[in-house]
Write a protein that holds these residues in place. Structure first.
Motif, PDB file in Angstrom:
ATOM      1  N   SER A  33      -8.749 -34.570  49.928  1.00 49.29           N
ATOM      2  CA  SER A  33      -9.618 -33.457  49.526  1.00 49.29           C
ATOM      3  C   SER A  33     -10.717 -33.077  50.222  1.00 49.29           C
ATOM      4  CB  SER A  33     -10.249 -33.764  47.945  1.00 49.29           C
ATOM      5  OG  SER A  33     -11.362 -34.684  48.143  1.00 49.29           O
ATOM      6  N   HIS A  66      -6.971 -33.349  40.470  1.00 44.32           N
ATOM      7  CA  HIS A  66      -5.967 -32.474  40.909  1.00 44.32           C
ATOM      8  C   HIS A  66      -4.513 -32.971  40.435  1.00 44.32           C
ATOM      9  CE1 HIS A  66      -6.128 -29.701  44.429  1.00 44.32           C
ATOM     10  NE2 HIS A  66      -5.013 -29.569  44.488  1.00 44.32           N
ATOM     11  N   GLY A  69      -4.560 -25.969  44.418  1.00 42.50           N
ATOM     12  CA  GLY A  69      -6.069 -25.863  44.806  1.00 42.50           C
ATOM     13  C   GLY A  69      -6.597 -24.353  45.012  1.00 42.50           C
ATOM     14  N   TRP A  86     -11.738 -27.308  45.711  1.00 42.53           N
ATOM     15  CA  TRP A  86     -10.508 -27.824  45.175  1.00 42.53           C
ATOM     16  C   TRP A  86      -9.506 -27.768  46.689  1.00 42.53           C
ATOM     17  CZ3 TRP A  86      -9.459 -30.135  40.756  1.00 42.53           C
ATOM     18  CH2 TRP A  86     -10.311 -29.840  39.824  1.00 42.53           C
ATOM     19  N   ILE A  95      -7.424 -28.781  49.916  1.00 43.25           N
ATOM     20  CA  ILE A  95      -6.619 -30.005  50.341  1.00 43.25           C
ATOM     21  C   ILE A  95      -6.455 -29.829  51.783  1.00 43.25           C
ATOM     22  CG2 ILE A  95      -4.413 -30.939  50.331  1.00 43.25           C
ATOM     23  CD1 ILE A  95      -6.157 -31.260  47.725  1.00 43.25           C
TER      24      ILE A  95
END
Length: 281
Positions: free
Chosen positions: A79, A17, A211, A247, A249
């Motif tokens: 994550s 990331h 993300g 992806w 968060i």
């Protein structure tokens, strides 16, 4: 933050990331940032301690070690769970058929990362512990080569390397991570860094926005992450891993803190940590 100094964000190859954030235009539009690159996520605690970085992203194991060593860790974000992003593999012709067969064997992994936790949980489930095996600290590509050359009996790997390994025809899956550990990345700092609330919120917003962007820009992400991998098979594995990855968060919550506490307790049981750590206080 003190004064107008940019937020110094630690970037290492294992936190995808932040690797992408460092190359993605406009990730943190509301704050000044400086990306500080280093080779190994396990160095993050030391870099925070010396003030060379202000914030970082690592596997969950790294800040647990930092907390056990007396640093005042502050978790900022995490994550999604990546329960399938880790695997214990052996050579196709290996006589190791179960995790119990690992007793006395040599296993390659990134010591002090989530891979240590994964191995501990896999062994514990079968009545073994880390003292029952021999571990060797290896980098991902180095570990694949060592297993193929029979210098290791088994290897813990992760995406995209695990997908690549299982498509070569020379390795097979012994144990996946999905039933064993949550396997989140965490973004964290220490109280010594004194980062302001606005900066923390802007950092979180940037991670969250990135993300959302990545799934719509798979080729761009793959180009960045696979830059140093010349193997066509490994490049394809990167693309596959990016597509499969969640992806998103998340803010730190009780569920995530309990996961981290479970990990800390397991590492203490296996004598990886010298001191118990209370992350729920």
């Amino acid at each position: 933050m003190k004064g107008k100094r940019p937020l110094r964000i630690g970037v290492h190859p294992a936190n995808l990331h932040l690797v992408l954030a460092s190359c993605w235009e406009g990730t943190f539009p509301n704050i000044a940032v400086e990306f500080i690159r280093y080779a190994n996520g396990r160095d993050s605690a030391a870099l925070l301690a010396t003030g060379e970085i202000d914030i970082c992203g690592t596997s969950s194991t790294v800040p647990i070690f930092a907390a056990a060593n007396g640093q005042d860790v502050t978790f900022l974000a995490a994550s999604a769970q990546r329960r399938r992003d880790g695997a214990l593999v052996v050579s196709t012709d290996s006589d190791i058929m179960t995790v119990q067969d690992l007793a006395g064997k040599t296993i390659g992994l990134a010591e002090g990362s989530f891979q240590t936790y994964l191995l501990a949980k896999a062994l514990e489930k079968e009545g073994l512990n880390l003292n029952d095996v021999i571990t060797r600290d290896v980098l991902p590509a180095e570990g694949l080569a060592a297993l193929q050359q029979a210098r290791l009996d088994a290897l813990i790997t992760f995406a995209p390397y695990q997908d690549y390994a299982l498509t070569t025809g020379t390795m097979r899956l012994l144990q996946g991570s999905e039933a064993l550990i949550p396997n989140r990345s965490v973004f964290w700092t220490t109280q010594a860094q004194t980062i302001g609330a606005y900066t923390i919120a802007s950092f979180f917003d940037g991670l969250e926005r990135l993300g959302r962007d990545i799934p719509h820009n798979i080729d761009q992400a793959a180009y960045i992450l696979a830059t140093d991998d010349t193997s066509p098979g490994l490049r394809r594995a990167w693309h596959k891993a990016i597509v499969a990855r969640n992806w998103s968060i998340h803010h730190i919550n009780t569920t995530i803190l309990r996961e981290l506490q479970d990990e800390a307790d397991a590492l203490f049981r296996h004598h990886v940590l010298k001191h118990q750590v209370n992350l729920l206080a």
